[in-house]
Enzyme design. Structure first.
Site, PDB file in Angstrom:
ATOM      1  N   HIS A 196       4.200  -0.315  -5.752  1.00 30.37           N
ATOM      2  CA  HIS A 196       3.110   0.444  -5.134  1.00 30.37           C
ATOM      3  C   HIS A 196       3.161   1.382  -4.378  1.00 30.37           C
ATOM      4  CE1 HIS A 196       0.137  -1.616  -7.658  1.00 30.37           C
ATOM      5  NE2 HIS A 196       0.844  -2.660  -7.814  1.00 30.37           N
TER       6      HIS A 196
ATOM      7  N   CYS B 177       3.186   0.520 -11.169  1.00 33.58           N
ATOM      8  CA  CYS B 177       3.332  -1.006 -11.527  1.00 33.58           C
ATOM      9  C   CYS B 177       2.612  -1.193 -12.839  1.00 33.58           C
ATOM     10  CB  CYS B 177       2.336  -1.704 -10.516  1.00 33.58           C
ATOM     11  SG  CYS B 177       2.594  -3.455 -10.322  1.00 33.58           S
TER      12      CYS B 177
ATOM     13  N   GLU C 251       1.369   3.752  -3.252  1.00 36.51           N
ATOM     14  CA  GLU C 251       0.155   4.162  -2.357  1.00 36.51           C
ATOM     15  C   GLU C 251      -0.127   3.251  -1.312  1.00 36.51           C
ATOM     16  OE1 GLU C 251      -1.150   0.610  -5.228  1.00 36.51           O
ATOM     17  OE2 GLU C 251       0.227   2.296  -5.251  1.00 36.51           O
TER      18      GLU C 251
END
Length: 247
Positions: free
Chosen positions: A216, A115, A218
């Site tokens: 993202h 990001c 994660e």
């Protein structure tokens, strides 16, 4: 010996998460830590500071430049007066831009930019950003009106390191940003796009493992094997670096 992955943190002036006892704080979200540990690595948080890079890179087997606040447009010749700009942290901008450049001097160490991290990579190498992606004609949603993540598809270019790391050409990604790449730096290859055409991933043309993703991974790695795979492949490359260095 497990490889050691560095993950950059938010800057001290970047957020409102302060209290009367301690003032500014450095932090990152647990999702980064969980995904990297699940992949089999140890983790160390790398907070902004003028002396952090390049010395710490000699102690790491890989590095993740994480998400966060807007980059100051002064760093890429943008419009500092754009009304959509949020808080930025000049110290973090300076340190991470220098950190990206220093990291690229370690061709055997994997680099993952997420990001804001992908935006830092682009700016550090001479690219520019949209101060607000919704200014683009026919822009699709990249976060909801409250700033929360939205899910959308990302089309990945076949035959790239990005495609190999994800293991797919069609990823379902969690997006939470209002800025994005306007022009990619000349040494970056664009490797994925959102449905509205916004750049979603890049990789360095010379470095063997430097990948940036605008989404993202994660956030959904816990439930999406494609997103966890990105961390698994990162850690696998870091393990090779660790083994070459003698653990």
């Amino acid at each position: 010996m497990k490889p050691l992955i560095g993950v950059t943190t938010y800057g001290r002036y970047e957020t409102e998460f302060q209290n009367t006892d301690y003032g500014p704080i450095y932090f990152t979200t647990a999702d980064y830590v969980d995904a990297i540990r699940k992949a089999g690595a140890q983790i160390v948080l790398v907070s902004p500071g003028e002396s952090v890079f390049p010395d710490i890179l000699d102690r790491l087997d890989g590095i993740v430049f994480s998400g966060g606040a807007d980059i100051d447009p002064v760093q890429y010749g943008g419009d500092r007066g754009h009304p959509a700009l949020g808080r930025h942290d000049g110290e973090r901008d300076r340190v991470e831009i220098a950190g990206v450049r220093a990291s690229l001097g370690h061709p055997d160490m994997p680099i993952l930019c997420i990001c804001r991290g992908m935006q830092v990579l682009n700016v550090a190498l001479g690219g520019t950003l949209f101060e607000e992606v919704s200014d683009r004609e026919d822009s699709g949603p990249h976060r909801d009106p409250d700033g929360e993540p939205v899910m959308h598809e990302a089309r990945v270019l076949a035959g790239t390191r990005t495609a190999a790391a994800l293991g797919t050409l069609h990823a379902h990604v969690s997006s939470e940003h209002h800025q994005g790449l306007r022009t990619a730096a000349s040494v970056l290859t664009v490797t994925a796009w959102a449905p509205d055409g916004l750049i979603e991933a890049v990789e360095h043309v010379d470095h063997p493992w430097c990948i940036g993703v605008q989404w993202h991974p994660e956030i959904t790695a816990r439930t999406d094997p494609v997103q966890q795979r990105l961390f698994n492949v990162l850690v696998s490359a870091a393990q090779e670096h660790c083994n070459r260095a003698g653990g």
